[in-house]
Design a protein around this motif. Structure first.
Motif, mmCIF file in Angstrom:
data_model
loop_
_atom_site.group_PDB
_atom_site.id
_atom_site.type_symbol
_atom_site.label_atom_id
_atom_site.label_comp_id
_atom_site.label_asym_id
_atom_site.label_seq_id
_atom_site.Cartn_x
_atom_site.Cartn_y
_atom_site.Cartn_z
ATOM 1 N N ARG A 10 0.625 -1.313 0.097
ATOM 2 C CA ARG A 10 -0.107 0.060 -0.116
ATOM 3 C C ARG A 10 0.722 1.139 0.026
ATOM 4 O O ARG A 10 1.446 1.556 0.965
ATOM 5 C CB ARG A 10 -0.742 -0.013 1.299
ATOM 6 C CG ARG A 10 -2.050 -1.249 1.170
ATOM 7 C CD ARG A 10 -2.622 -1.221 2.274
ATOM 8 N NE ARG A 10 -1.748 -1.693 3.308
ATOM 9 C CZ ARG A 10 -2.091 -2.301 4.706
ATOM 10 N NH1 ARG A 10 -3.459 -1.997 4.796
ATOM 11 N NH2 ARG A 10 -1.292 -2.534 5.486
ATOM 12 N N ASN A 12 0.235 4.336 0.289
ATOM 13 C CA ASN A 12 -0.130 5.213 1.229
ATOM 14 C C ASN A 12 0.142 4.974 2.428
ATOM 15 O O ASN A 12 0.141 5.937 3.398
ATOM 16 C CB ASN A 12 -1.633 5.636 0.970
ATOM 17 C CG ASN A 12 -2.645 4.371 1.451
ATOM 18 O OD1 ASN A 12 -1.910 3.354 1.374
ATOM 19 N ND2 ASN A 12 -3.742 4.557 1.700
ATOM 20 N N ARG A 13 0.728 3.846 2.833
ATOM 21 C CA ARG A 13 1.283 3.520 4.105
ATOM 22 C C ARG A 13 2.707 3.321 4.278
ATOM 23 O O ARG A 13 3.322 3.079 5.318
ATOM 24 C CB ARG A 13 0.844 2.072 4.601
ATOM 25 C CG ARG A 13 -0.806 1.863 4.451
ATOM 26 C CD ARG A 13 -1.511 2.796 5.739
ATOM 27 N NE ARG A 13 -1.003 1.783 6.618
ATOM 28 C CZ ARG A 13 -1.562 2.292 8.048
ATOM 29 N NH1 ARG A 13 -2.117 3.537 8.330
ATOM 30 N NH2 ARG A 13 -1.410 1.341 9.126
#
Length: 102
Positions: A10, A12-13
């Motif tokens: 991910r 965004n992580r």
């Protein structure tokens, strides 16, 4: 299950690593123990205190173990030699074992 072509991470992580405020070179333990070793070795040499000479050897070993690689090795080596000479001189002047002071 998916075909394996999709990226399972991910985006965004993901966070970039930022070192903490304490830098690795901020620990003054080696410097303090080097100073204490010098003081103890002078007490062992001048006042013929065997326990102070052994404390100087102990402090110089710990100071060497906690020192940084970029630190000046000559100062560590001279501190260690001074503490060893304090032990040798205190036992040359009085070869009896240390008496328990308590």
């Amino acid at each position: 299950m998916s075909s394996g072509r999709e990226d399972p991470r991910r985006s965004n992580r993901i966070y970039r690593y930022k070192p903490s405020a304490n830098k690795p070179g901020d620990d003054p333990t080696a410097d303090y123990l080097n100073l204490m070793g010098m003081i103890f070795s002078m007490c062992g040499l001048m006042m013929r205190m065997k326990w102070a000479a052994w404390a100087a050897v102990y402090c110089s070993f710990i100071s060497f173990a906690n020192s940084r690689a970029s630190e000046d090795a000559r100062q560590m080596f001279s501190s260690f030699l001074l503490s060893v000479s304090a032990v040798v001189m205190s036992y040359l002047q009085n070869p009896q074992p240390m008496a328990a002071s308590w």
